[in-house]
Design a protein around this motif. Structure first.
Motif, PDB file in Angstrom:
ATOM      1  N   ASP A   1      42.655  34.290  51.428  1.00 40.34           N
ATOM      2  CA  ASP A   1      43.792  35.199  51.518  1.00 40.34           C
ATOM      3  C   ASP A   1      43.404  36.646  51.274  1.00 40.34           C
ATOM      4  O   ASP A   1      44.020  37.549  51.792  1.00 40.34           O
ATOM      5  CB  ASP A   1      44.868  34.828  50.491  1.00 40.34           C
ATOM      6  N   ILE A   2      42.390  36.845  50.457  1.00 41.35           N
ATOM      7  CA  ILE A   2      42.024  38.196  50.033  1.00 41.35           C
ATOM      8  C   ILE A   2      40.730  38.633  50.723  1.00 41.35           C
ATOM      9  O   ILE A   2      39.757  37.885  50.776  1.00 41.35           O
ATOM     10  CB  ILE A   2      41.842  38.259  48.500  1.00 41.35           C
ATOM     11  N   PHE A   3      40.758  39.856  51.243  1.00 38.97           N
ATOM     12  CA  PHE A   3      39.574  40.488  51.819  1.00 38.97           C
ATOM     13  C   PHE A   3      39.673  41.963  51.468  1.00 38.97           C
ATOM     14  O   PHE A   3      40.601  42.647  51.904  1.00 38.97           O
ATOM     15  CB  PHE A   3      39.542  40.294  53.339  1.00 38.97           C
ATOM     16  N   LEU A   4      38.771  42.441  50.646  1.00 43.22           N
ATOM     17  CA  LEU A   4      38.829  43.816  50.162  1.00 43.22           C
ATOM     18  C   LEU A   4      37.841  44.697  50.902  1.00 43.22           C
ATOM     19  O   LEU A   4      36.677  44.335  51.079  1.00 43.22           O
ATOM     20  CB  LEU A   4      38.544  43.858  48.659  1.00 43.22           C
ATOM     21  N   VAL A   5      38.323  45.867  51.322  1.00 47.11           N
ATOM     22  CA  VAL A   5      37.503  46.835  52.043  1.00 47.11           C
ATOM     23  C   VAL A   5      37.394  48.091  51.186  1.00 47.11           C
ATOM     24  O   VAL A   5      38.409  48.615  50.694  1.00 47.11           O
ATOM     25  CB  VAL A   5      38.119  47.177  53.419  1.00 47.11           C
ATOM     26  N   TYR A   6      36.164  48.575  51.026  1.00 50.11           N
ATOM     27  CA  TYR A   6      35.886  49.754  50.209  1.00 50.11           C
ATOM     28  C   TYR A   6      35.258  50.849  51.063  1.00 50.11           C
ATOM     29  O   TYR A   6      34.522  50.568  52.006  1.00 50.11           O
ATOM     30  CB  TYR A   6      34.916  49.404  49.074  1.00 50.11           C
ATOM     31  N   ASN A   7      35.510  52.096  50.688  1.00 50.64           N
ATOM     32  CA  ASN A   7      34.874  53.212  51.395  1.00 50.64           C
ATOM     33  C   ASN A   7      33.485  53.459  50.820  1.00 50.64           C
ATOM     34  O   ASN A   7      33.004  52.715  49.954  1.00 50.64           O
ATOM     35  CB  ASN A   7      35.753  54.465  51.358  1.00 50.64           C
ATOM     36  N   THR A   8      32.833  54.500  51.290  1.00 52.38           N
ATOM     37  CA  THR A   8      31.459  54.802  50.873  1.00 52.38           C
ATOM     38  C   THR A   8      31.358  55.152  49.399  1.00 52.38           C
ATOM     39  O   THR A   8      30.307  54.997  48.793  1.00 52.38           O
ATOM     40  CB  THR A   8      30.881  55.964  51.702  1.00 52.38           C
ATOM     41  N   GLU A   9      32.459  55.622  48.824  1.00 56.76           N
ATOM     42  CA  GLU A   9      32.478  55.998  47.403  1.00 56.76           C
ATOM     43  C   GLU A   9      32.812  54.823  46.491  1.00 56.76           C
ATOM     44  O   GLU A   9      32.830  54.963  45.275  1.00 56.76           O
ATOM     45  CB  GLU A   9      33.498  57.119  47.177  1.00 56.76           C
ATOM     46  N   GLY A  10      33.131  53.658  47.092  1.00 58.98           N
ATOM     47  CA  GLY A  10      33.485  52.484  46.302  1.00 58.98           C
ATOM     48  C   GLY A  10      34.965  52.387  45.973  1.00 58.98           C
ATOM     49  O   GLY A  10      35.358  51.568  45.150  1.00 58.98           O
ATOM     50  N   ASP A  11      35.792  53.213  46.634  1.00 62.47           N
ATOM     51  CA  ASP A  11      37.232  53.167  46.412  1.00 62.47           C
ATOM     52  C   ASP A  11      37.858  52.132  47.349  1.00 62.47           C
ATOM     53  O   ASP A  11      37.509  52.065  48.538  1.00 62.47           O
ATOM     54  CB  ASP A  11      37.874  54.532  46.669  1.00 62.47           C
ATOM     55  N   LEU A  12      38.791  51.351  46.829  1.00 66.07           N
ATOM     56  CA  LEU A  12      39.470  50.338  47.620  1.00 66.07           C
ATOM     57  C   LEU A  12      40.343  50.986  48.683  1.00 66.07           C
ATOM     58  O   LEU A  12      41.115  51.899  48.396  1.00 66.07           O
ATOM     59  CB  LEU A  12      40.343  49.462  46.710  1.00 66.07           C
ATOM     60  N   LEU A  13      40.206  50.517  49.914  1.00 71.01           N
ATOM     61  CA  LEU A  13      41.050  50.973  51.017  1.00 71.01           C
ATOM     62  C   LEU A  13      42.137  49.924  51.231  1.00 71.01           C
ATOM     63  O   LEU A  13      41.979  48.987  52.020  1.00 71.01           O
ATOM     64  CB  LEU A  13      40.225  51.168  52.292  1.00 71.01           C
ATOM     65  N   ARG A  14      43.236  50.062  50.514  1.00 65.60           N
ATOM     66  CA  ARG A  14      44.316  49.077  50.559  1.00 65.60           C
ATOM     67  C   ARG A  14      44.856  48.871  51.974  1.00 65.60           C
ATOM     68  O   ARG A  14      45.170  47.756  52.366  1.00 65.60           O
ATOM     69  CB  ARG A  14      45.453  49.483  49.636  1.00 65.60           C
ATOM     70  N   GLN A  15      44.969  49.957  52.744  1.00 62.78           N
ATOM     71  CA  GLN A  15      45.541  49.851  54.085  1.00 62.78           C
ATOM     72  C   GLN A  15      44.661  49.067  55.040  1.00 62.78           C
ATOM     73  O   GLN A  15      45.123  48.598  56.072  1.00 62.78           O
ATOM     74  CB  GLN A  15      45.862  51.248  54.658  1.00 62.78           C
ATOM     75  N   HIS A  16      43.383  48.879  54.711  1.00 64.42           N
ATOM     76  CA  HIS A  16      42.450  48.129  55.555  1.00 64.42           C
ATOM     77  C   HIS A  16      42.070  46.777  54.943  1.00 64.42           C
ATOM     78  O   HIS A  16      41.251  46.058  55.510  1.00 64.42           O
ATOM     79  CB  HIS A  16      41.185  48.940  55.804  1.00 64.42           C
ATOM     80  N   SER A  17      42.651  46.450  53.807  1.00 61.15           N
ATOM     81  CA  SER A  17      42.333  45.216  53.097  1.00 61.15           C
ATOM     82  C   SER A  17      43.429  44.173  53.293  1.00 61.15           C
ATOM     83  O   SER A  17      44.542  44.513  53.696  1.00 61.15           O
ATOM     84  CB  SER A  17      42.185  45.499  51.593  1.00 61.15           C
ATOM     85  N   LEU A  18      43.096  42.935  53.011  1.00 58.70           N
ATOM     86  CA  LEU A  18      44.078  41.861  52.973  1.00 58.70           C
ATOM     87  C   LEU A  18      44.353  41.542  51.509  1.00 58.70           C
ATOM     88  O   LEU A  18      43.489  41.001  50.814  1.00 58.70           O
ATOM     89  CB  LEU A  18      43.557  40.619  53.686  1.00 58.70           C
ATOM     90  N   ILE A  19      45.535  41.911  51.068  1.00 56.59           N
ATOM     91  CA  ILE A  19      45.929  41.677  49.675  1.00 56.59           C
ATOM     92  C   ILE A  19      47.304  41.016  49.708  1.00 56.59           C
ATOM     93  O   ILE A  19      48.280  41.639  50.149  1.00 56.59           O
ATOM     94  CB  ILE A  19      45.990  42.996  48.873  1.00 56.59           C
TER      95      ILE A  19
END
Length: 148
Positions: free
Chosen positions: A124-142
């Motif tokens: 169910d969960i797939f987390l996407v992070y940017n180059t700085e290690g910040d979570l990109l909620r709009q591109h993640s599955l939460i």
């Protein structure tokens, strides 16, 4: 574990659950050890986290990044493989579009070792992070109700 031992395939379809398949074509024993616990049992899927970290700022075709699977209990990396950002974007989009059809999970995740399936699970969960290690909620599955 070298990244060039791994290949990634993402399949999406209108009626099917999106799927990520990581294939390993290297020394099987050392990688299989990463997929098992101290008792020699394959890691429980609830113990694994699947994430993606961008190398550049765009989650588009031609962009690059790294798919990582970690052991949630120990924090150890199970695997890392290079992945096209466009493939990841397609996966997330397809999982969102087919959300109503995927009662058992939003996407399927599997790992094969030298053409032998070692692990397959619904996620169910797939987390996407940017180059700085910040979570990109709009591109993640939460899933709703999950607080990070």
């Amino acid at each position: 574990m070298r990244r060039d031992y791994f290949t990634l395939d993402v399949t999406t379809g209108d009626e099917t659950k999106p799927q990520i398949t990581v294939s390993f074509d290297g020394p099987a024993k050392s990688f299989e050890d990463r997929l098992t616990d101290e008792a020699g049992m394959t890691l429980d899927t609830e113990q694994l986290d699947v994430t993606y970290r961008l190398h550049d700022d765009a989650l588009t075709v031609g962009g690059s990044g790294v798919l990582a699977v970690t052991n949630r209990i120990t924090g150890d990396f199970v695997l890392e493989c290079n992945a096209d950002a466009g493939m990841i974007d397609q996966l997330v989009s397809a999982a969102r579009e087919n959300d109503d059809n995927n009662a058992d999970g939003r996407y399927q995740f599997s790992v094969t070792v030298n053409d032998h399936e070692m692990l397959s699970c619904d996620r169910d969960i797939f987390l996407v992070y940017n180059t700085e290690g910040d979570l990109l909620r709009q591109h993640s599955l939460i899933p709703s109700g999950v607080e990070l």
